[in-house]
Design a protein around this motif. Structure first.
Motif: not given
Length: 288
Positions: A214-230
């Motif tokens: 589990h990361l965080v409360s929220g919606v519509e997540p998109v991860i960056s191509p390098d996987g280091n940003k959300l």
């Protein structure tokens, strides 16, 4: 509609009505890259090839067929041409040798045959990974490749155990990952991390061991191509970017109300969103 960076992040492609538009970020000039034939109602979606030389898409006639268009010439080739069978949600394999898609076969009485299939571009390989007859709308919601031999997908039933699963492309080694209905997911470029939302909570799947965090409360997540940003929208729908490496949270926009699409650039430094512009008109009720 969907927005994609290409040409070393100097241009973007996006849906506008029935067309796919190419927009040059340096000159701020746009041109129609692809316009459907008259019998096509609208484009349902598309995927860019990794080298950005072609676009593979599916269109929204009565029978949703898959086509591929060359960026430089605009030449179009239909890869499927079926009656009462709809193909959608196309995803390219890591090597771009195959593409996977969801098929809905309406030729059965009182039921729909839902299938996850993969094939190559010349049609010499066309295989069914998994399928089932069902009346329930939207059985398979999303599918993508973990590697060239393994798929991840969401199933809204799976014998009354809905959720996210993985499966080999030969149909073997099906594994349950997470329980939940109507789950979409988003994957980083090297396919090591998958993010999704469930009941306004955001989770991450590590594809090395399929552990779920589990990361965080929220919606519509998109991860960056390098996987280091959300990028995601928080409880009050502010647009947030979380840098995993620096462990920093950045408020990008207050209540931007982006519609459907949040996209990172390939260099992980830019973000494009679709924003709904609402115009309000007031009637003058004064008596003159």
């Amino acid at each position: 509609g969907k927005v994609s960076f290409y040409d070393n992040d100097q241009k973007i492609l996006y849906n506008s009505g029935d067309d796919i538009i190419s927009f040059d970020l340096s000159s701020l000039q746009s041109e129609i890259f692809f316009s459907p034939e008259p019998d096509i109602w609208y484009m349902n979606g598309y995927e860019l090839f990794h080298e950005f030389q072609k676009v593979i898409s599916w269109e929204g006639t009565t029978d949703w067929d898959i086509l591929v268009a060359t960026i430089e010439t605009g030449e179009i080739e239909y890869l499927t041409n079926t009656y009462d069978i709809r193909e959608e949600k196309v995803k390219l394999s890591p090597t771009e040798e195959y593409f996977v898609y969801i098929e809905k076969d309406y030729t059965y009485v009182d039921s729909v045959l839902w299938s996850i299939k993969y094939r190559n571009f010349d049609g010499s390989i066309n295989e069914t990974v998994t399928s089932k007859l069902a009346r329930v709308v939207q059985q398979f919601r999303a599918v993508d490749w973990i590697d060239n031999d393994t798929l991840i997908y969401s199933d809204n039933d799976s014998n009354n155990n809905p959720g996210i699963y993985t499966i080999n492309i030969d149909g073997s080694n099906k594994q349950y990952i997470f329980n939940g209905l109507y789950l979409n997911f988003n994957m980083c470029e090297n396919r090591t991390k998958v993010v999704f939302e469930h009941e306004d909570e955001i989770y991450l799947i590590d594809t090395a061991d399929y552990s779920v965090t589990h990361l965080v409360s929220g919606v519509e997540p998109v991860i960056s191509p390098d996987g280091n940003k959300l990028a995601y929208k928080d409880e009050i729908r502010d647009l947030i970017v979380w840098d995993f490496i620096e462990d920093t949270i950045t408020l990008l926009s207050e209540d931007p109300n982006p519609q459907h699409s949040i996209t990172f650039s390939t260099d992980n430094q830019k973000l494009i969103i679709n924003e709904r512009i609402v115009e309000t008109h007031y009637r003058d009720k004064r008596v003159m």
